[in-house]
Design a protein around this motif. Sequence first.
Motif, mmCIF file in Angstrom:
data_model
loop_
_atom_site.group_PDB
_atom_site.id
_atom_site.type_symbol
_atom_site.label_atom_id
_atom_site.label_comp_id
_atom_site.label_asym_id
_atom_site.label_seq_id
_atom_site.Cartn_x
_atom_site.Cartn_y
_atom_site.Cartn_z
ATOM 1 N N UNK A 215 -5.986 -11.619 5.931
ATOM 2 C CA UNK A 215 -7.096 -11.308 6.840
ATOM 3 C C UNK A 215 -8.412 -10.990 6.114
ATOM 4 N N UNK A 216 -8.345 -10.388 4.944
ATOM 5 C CA UNK A 216 -9.559 -10.016 4.215
ATOM 6 C C UNK A 216 -9.241 -10.007 2.720
ATOM 7 N N UNK A 217 -9.723 -11.012 2.000
ATOM 8 C CA UNK A 217 -9.418 -11.137 0.574
ATOM 9 C C UNK A 217 -9.898 -9.912 -0.208
ATOM 10 N N UNK A 218 -11.134 -9.505 0.060
ATOM 11 C CA UNK A 218 -11.713 -8.382 -0.673
ATOM 12 C C UNK A 218 -10.957 -7.093 -0.458
ATOM 13 N N UNK A 219 -10.545 -6.831 0.777
ATOM 14 C CA UNK A 219 -9.823 -5.610 1.086
ATOM 15 C C UNK A 219 -8.450 -5.599 0.420
ATOM 16 N N UNK A 220 -7.750 -6.740 0.453
ATOM 17 C CA UNK A 220 -6.433 -6.811 -0.184
ATOM 18 C C UNK A 220 -6.554 -6.597 -1.695
ATOM 19 N N UNK A 221 -7.586 -7.160 -2.279
ATOM 20 C CA UNK A 221 -7.802 -6.976 -3.727
ATOM 21 C C UNK A 221 -8.055 -5.509 -4.044
ATOM 22 N N UNK A 222 -8.848 -4.831 -3.226
ATOM 23 C CA UNK A 222 -9.152 -3.421 -3.471
ATOM 24 C C UNK A 222 -7.912 -2.540 -3.304
ATOM 25 N N UNK A 223 -7.040 -2.879 -2.343
ATOM 26 C CA UNK A 223 -5.806 -2.103 -2.153
ATOM 27 C C UNK A 223 -4.904 -2.237 -3.385
ATOM 28 N N UNK A 224 -4.740 -3.484 -3.864
ATOM 29 C CA UNK A 224 -3.911 -3.707 -5.045
ATOM 30 C C UNK A 224 -4.478 -2.965 -6.255
ATOM 31 N N UNK A 225 -5.791 -3.048 -6.405
ATOM 32 C CA UNK A 225 -6.442 -2.378 -7.535
ATOM 33 C C UNK A 225 -6.268 -0.860 -7.431
ATOM 34 N N UNK A 226 -6.358 -0.339 -6.206
ATOM 35 C CA UNK A 226 -6.206 1.098 -5.994
ATOM 36 C C UNK A 226 -4.811 1.587 -6.340
ATOM 37 N N UNK B 252 0.848 -1.188 0.000
ATOM 38 C CA UNK B 252 0.000 0.000 0.000
ATOM 39 C C UNK B 252 0.891 1.248 0.000
ATOM 40 N N UNK B 253 0.627 2.152 -0.924
ATOM 41 C CA UNK B 253 1.444 3.346 -1.081
ATOM 42 C C UNK B 253 2.536 3.193 -2.122
ATOM 43 N N UNK B 254 2.537 2.066 -2.858
ATOM 44 C CA UNK B 254 3.573 1.830 -3.870
ATOM 45 C C UNK B 254 3.569 2.905 -4.941
ATOM 46 N N UNK B 255 2.372 3.375 -5.309
ATOM 47 C CA UNK B 255 2.277 4.397 -6.366
ATOM 48 C C UNK B 255 2.923 5.706 -5.940
ATOM 49 N N UNK B 256 3.081 5.911 -4.600
ATOM 50 C CA UNK B 256 3.754 7.114 -4.103
ATOM 51 C C UNK B 256 5.229 6.856 -3.830
ATOM 52 N N UNK B 257 5.697 5.631 -4.110
ATOM 53 C CA UNK B 257 7.114 5.342 -3.953
ATOM 54 C C UNK B 257 7.466 4.462 -2.771
ATOM 55 N N UNK B 258 6.490 3.958 -2.020
ATOM 56 C CA UNK B 258 6.804 3.105 -0.872
ATOM 57 C C UNK B 258 7.222 1.720 -1.363
ATOM 58 N N UNK B 259 8.016 1.047 -0.509
ATOM 59 C CA UNK B 259 8.526 -0.258 -0.911
ATOM 60 C C UNK B 259 9.458 -0.084 -2.096
ATOM 61 N N UNK B 260 9.273 -0.909 -3.109
ATOM 62 C CA UNK B 260 10.033 -0.730 -4.342
ATOM 63 C C UNK B 260 9.369 0.289 -5.249
ATOM 64 N N UNK B 261 8.257 0.867 -4.786
ATOM 65 C CA UNK B 261 7.627 1.981 -5.483
ATOM 66 C C UNK B 261 7.136 1.627 -6.868
ATOM 67 N N UNK B 262 7.179 2.617 -7.756
ATOM 68 C CA UNK B 262 6.639 2.433 -9.107
ATOM 69 C C UNK B 262 7.706 1.950 -10.081
ATOM 70 N N UNK B 263 8.876 1.612 -9.551
ATOM 71 C CA UNK B 263 9.985 1.274 -10.452
ATOM 72 C C UNK B 263 9.638 0.139 -11.401
ATOM 73 N N UNK B 264 8.884 -0.871 -10.898
ATOM 74 C CA UNK B 264 8.615 -2.039 -11.728
ATOM 75 C C UNK B 264 7.165 -2.124 -12.209
#
Length: 331
Positions: A253-264, A222-234
């Motif tokens: 913990x919640x399949x639906x929530x994880x899917x929505x975070x990835x999609x976001x 979460x926050x990869x699009x802003x550069x967190x983790x490995x960010x948007x590099x890949x």
Amino acid sequence: MADSNFIDYVKFCSRSGAGGAGSMHFRREKHVPKGGPDGGDGGRGGHIILRGNSQLWTLLHLKYKKHVIADPGKGGEGGRRKGADGKDVILEVPLGTVAKDAETGEKRFEITEDGQEVILTRGGRGGLGNDHFKTATNQAPHYSQPGESGIEEWIILELKLLADVGLVGFPNAGKSTLLSSISAAKPEIGDYPFTTLVPNLGVVGYRDDKSFVMADIPGIIEGAAEGKGLGIRFLRHIERNSILLFLIPADAPDLGEQYRILLGELEKYNPELLDKRRILAISKSDLLDQELMDEMEREIPKGIPHVFISSVSQYNLDKLKDLIWQAIQED
């Protein structure tokens, strides 16, 4: 191949050759009075050209090439002899390479086919010799054209892997394990986050000698699009995939929530990614019984094709391949 050998971004100065000058020359031969102008044209300067090569998968060979310079054209000569063209410089790049202007960020073109050649920086035109300027009222022109200057510019090359299916998931979702289970790819696998540091490609065999290509990129948080983790590099590597395969572990913990975070995160990076076909695979499902699967089904967003799988026990991997192949045919 070592991880450090995967290079998907290079920046260099591209300088094409200048055109050769036209010749200012008059014909002078024994027993030939009034020879007249016969200056030849100058040769064009060398181009900088990109050529697609399906055997390459990284821009490593261009990493330390900071200046690419083509030869200038030769000047024209008497007897209407044209000067030699400057030698072109051909840079071979993997398929999926995008060329951009470093100053404006404007996309120039993309190399998508093996053997495809596109001029990146055009060489200067050769000047015209004085033979071109003779007229009835100016039969002895004492001038010719100089050659055009070459172009010097900074270029960025970005590699976007070409694959049919792109794996999307959080770290430790089992993406690398899945890729190694259904293809000959050997990505690094470990029980810690961000095991995958570079994208991996694998050819997945299907029925009747058919196959498709699957790409695994480092995990998104979460926050990869802003550069967190490995960010948007890949994230750029899934822009060229026909299908996005979301992988969420069964112990999430919640399949639906994880899917929505990835999609976001994908939407923040590039909203056009939401137009791609999507499949959801629930990994690490070998320890689930049917009752648990039925209960987890209620957490899955409506309308997305999904399947419970286990890469270790090979559970439902054939069913997953069927879903992917069907989506590829419908795309």
